[in-house]
Design a protein around this motif. Structure first.
Motif, mmCIF file in Angstrom:
data_model
loop_
_atom_site.group_PDB
_atom_site.id
_atom_site.type_symbol
_atom_site.label_atom_id
_atom_site.label_comp_id
_atom_site.label_asym_id
_atom_site.label_seq_id
_atom_site.Cartn_x
_atom_site.Cartn_y
_atom_site.Cartn_z
ATOM 1 N N SER A 30 1.084 -0.803 -0.036
ATOM 2 C CA SER A 30 0.237 0.070 0.497
ATOM 3 C C SER A 30 0.947 0.991 0.244
ATOM 4 C CB SER A 30 -1.123 -0.203 1.444
ATOM 5 O OG SER A 30 -1.724 0.966 1.406
ATOM 6 N N LEU A 49 -0.085 0.319 5.998
ATOM 7 C CA LEU A 49 1.152 0.625 4.244
ATOM 8 C C LEU A 49 2.298 0.603 4.735
ATOM 9 C CD1 LEU A 49 1.897 4.170 4.454
ATOM 10 C CD2 LEU A 49 -0.637 4.457 4.472
ATOM 11 N N ARG A 56 -1.965 -1.325 -4.058
ATOM 12 C CA ARG A 56 -3.319 0.412 -3.321
ATOM 13 C C ARG A 56 -2.482 1.183 -3.259
ATOM 14 N NH1 ARG A 56 -6.609 1.591 1.439
ATOM 15 N NH2 ARG A 56 -9.430 2.283 0.303
#
Length: 270
Positions: free
Chosen positions: A161, A206, A188
């Protein structure tokens, strides 16, 4: 290794004061906002928070220098020393003045060019993050409810992420093409912005947070939190620390690849 436990405790006291001031002005109907010479906004909450923090530091750490976003550098009473407190009274002022709860007070202590204490307090989110060299990184509403935090173990960009500041800054820096390349390759991508992406990185939510242009007060408090959580923090040239005017923060496993991609003018495939 030096112990910074007392300095970290003081940072929490400073944050408590800042939170009480900023929350009283958040979404206030009479909030006063002006434009600074660089056209960025400053509110009466920004200035009040920094004044209060400086007043406490003048009483408790008079031998230390202070650098703040709103009032610049103040040298220590005993002359310039190696210790300097770096303050961003409200990081995310644009969010603050629009009623968006993603903003925070950033407090750092630096020894020379190295941040050794960092605290991020986001009272509208009900959360605080902090770290000191050799003490680990923690998050919670307060110290009595502290939880150790750690970066993720993700080792492939395709599983990562990826977080970034707005794309306009990357376009102005001439690095928009490699940024878009990274975004295409990751699992993502989101632009959480300001301090928040770095704190999510430190918590393992993340894997990378990047920004092309920053001031010292934007980033000094973030470095100890990310690194004590097991991550890496450099500028775009790969130099460690907050002084390069840009930031690449990762969980460590992806750092070299992210740096290489941001340095490449072309688009590469996995």
């Amino acid at each position: 290794m030096a112990s910074y436990a007392d300095d970290l405790s003081l940072a929490h006291v400073l944050a408590d004061t800042a939170d009480s001031i900023s929350m009283a002005r958040f979404r206030a109907l009479d909030l006063h906002v002006e434009a600074k010479p660089d056209l960025t906004p400053v509110s009466d909450a920004d200035t009040a928070v920094e004044k209060a923090i400086r007043a406490t530091l003048a009483r408790t750490r008079s031998r230390d220098a202070v650098l703040g976003e709103e009032y610049g550098q103040t040298e220590a009473a005993a002359g310039i020393g190696t210790r300097r407190w770096v303050i961003d009274p409200i990081d995310g002022t644009k969010n603050f003045i629009r009623g968006v709860p993603v903003w925070a007070t950033l407090i750092a202590l630096m020894e020379g060019d190295t941040p050794v204490v960092g605290l991020v307090s986001a009272p509208a989110l009900g959360r605080r993050w902090w770290a000191a060299t050799g003490h680990g990184a923690f998050a919670g509403k307060h110290t009595a409810a502290a939880t150790p935090i750690r970066v993720s173990g993700v080792s492939r960009l395709s599983d990562a992420s990826f977080c970034y500041s707005d794309l306009m800054g990357w376009e102005e820096s001439g690095r928009l093409a490699p940024m878009l390349d990274i975004m295409r390759q990751t699992w993502r991508n989101r632009a959480y912005g300001d301090f928040y992406g770095y704190m999510l990185l430190a918590e393992g939510a993340l894997e990378a947070m990047v920004e092309p242009e920053l001031s010292l007060w934007d980033v000094a408090a973030l470095v100890p939190i990310v690194t004590e959580a097991g991550g890496r923090f450099t500028d775009l040239t790969g130099r460690p620390g907050p002084g390069g005017g840009s930031a690449v923060a990762t969980n460590g496993r992806l750092h070299t690849e992210v740096l290489e991609r941001l340095s490449s003018p072309g688009i590469r495939a996995l």
